[in-house]
Design a protein around this motif. Structure first.
Motif, PDB file in Angstrom:
ATOM      1  N   THR A 225      -0.934   3.921  -6.844  1.00 39.34           N
ATOM      2  CA  THR A 225      -1.914   3.020  -7.449  1.00 39.34           C
ATOM      3  C   THR A 225      -1.481   2.530  -8.814  1.00 39.34           C
TER       4      THR A 225
ATOM      5  N   SER B  38       0.812  -1.222   0.000  1.00 45.24           N
ATOM      6  CA  SER B  38       0.000   0.000   0.000  1.00 45.24           C
ATOM      7  C   SER B  38       0.841   1.266   0.000  1.00 45.24           C
TER       8      SER B  38
ATOM      9  N   PRO C 291     -10.372  -2.640  -4.262  1.00 48.33           N
ATOM     10  CA  PRO C 291     -11.696  -2.150  -3.853  1.00 48.33           C
ATOM     11  C   PRO C 291     -11.662  -0.745  -3.263  1.00 48.33           C
ATOM     12  N   GLU C 292     -10.500  -0.327  -2.768  1.00 49.58           N
ATOM     13  CA  GLU C 292     -10.403   0.980  -2.118  1.00 49.58           C
ATOM     14  C   GLU C 292     -10.107   2.109  -3.104  1.00 49.58           C
TER      15      GLU C 292
END
Length: 225
Positions: free
Chosen positions: A11, A7, A39-40
């Motif tokens: 992205t 994370s 999903p985030e």
């Protein structure tokens, strides 16, 4: 190579790693699979499209008619954007909305390869065209290569993706033309159009016919001589 689940990465970098580690070059994936993996992220589709600015090739149904509307194919891995300094965009790579509109206007809102307009049906089919801006490598007269924008339909873009336009070769051939043919070409260039004769249209139609039909026409024309 870091994990796509890290994370701390951006992205786009995670999307690139997901393609490499979970999908694999040449394989299909769906929009649902992509969204389930991230999903985030609200606009994961857009972040993945950004990879195309780094020579990644990800085909949709627009580039590959065999794909379904929710399918995509990971065709080619480009720059390893997860490595330091590799995720920096090159100047002029991203096509802005103004550049896209300008290219459409300059090219008359028609595919420069086949001449079809937006939403028109291809001859003999019920398939309608989609126009987009493509980047074409042009070899200039001095040997340098320039990346230039051109309007193409999806069908022509797939067939000509790896072509290089040779401006120097075209200029050399123009210089060899007789004066009257050069003037004729200049008129076509000025109008950005050429009217074909009935005979030329018939030749184009003849070339599309199956062999048996071509034989019938050939026999009829032979009898006239």
């Amino acid at each position: 190579m870091p994990s796509w689940r890290d994370s701390n990465l951006g992205t786009m970098k995670r999307a690139a790693l997901w393609l490499v580690q979970e999908v694999g070059v040449g394989e299909l994936f769906t929009k649902s699979q992509l969204r389930e993996a991230f999903p985030e992220v609200a606009q994961i589709d857009r972040r993945m499209r950004d990879l195309r600015d780094f020579d990644w090739r990800i085909d949709t149904s627009r580039e590959d008619p065999e794909l379904g509307s929710h399918e995509q194919r990971f065709v080619k891995q480009g720059e390893p954007v997860w490595e330091p300094g590799k995720a920096k965009r090159k100047a002029g790579v991203t096509i802005t909305a103004a550049e896209r509109q300008g290219a459409m206007m300059r090219d008359g809102h028609k595919c420069r390869s086949c001449g079809i307009g937006p939403g028109e049906q291809y001859a003999g089919t019920y398939i309608t065209s989609q126009l987009d801006v493509a980047r074409r490598v042009v070899r200039l007269a001095d040997g340098r290569e320039s990346l230039q924008l051109v309007i193409e339909c999806t069908r022509c873009r797939i067939g000509g993706r790896d072509l290089i336009a040779d401006l120097g070769e075209v200029l050399t051939r123009i210089a060899r033309l007789p004066v009257y043919e050069r003037k004729m070409l200049a008129a076509w260039v000025e109008q950005d159009a050429r009217k074909f004769s009935e005979t030329e249209d018939l030749w184009a139609a003849y070339r599309t016919l199956p062999a048996d039909s071509r034989d019938q026409i050939r026999n009829i024309l032979r009898s006239d001589t």
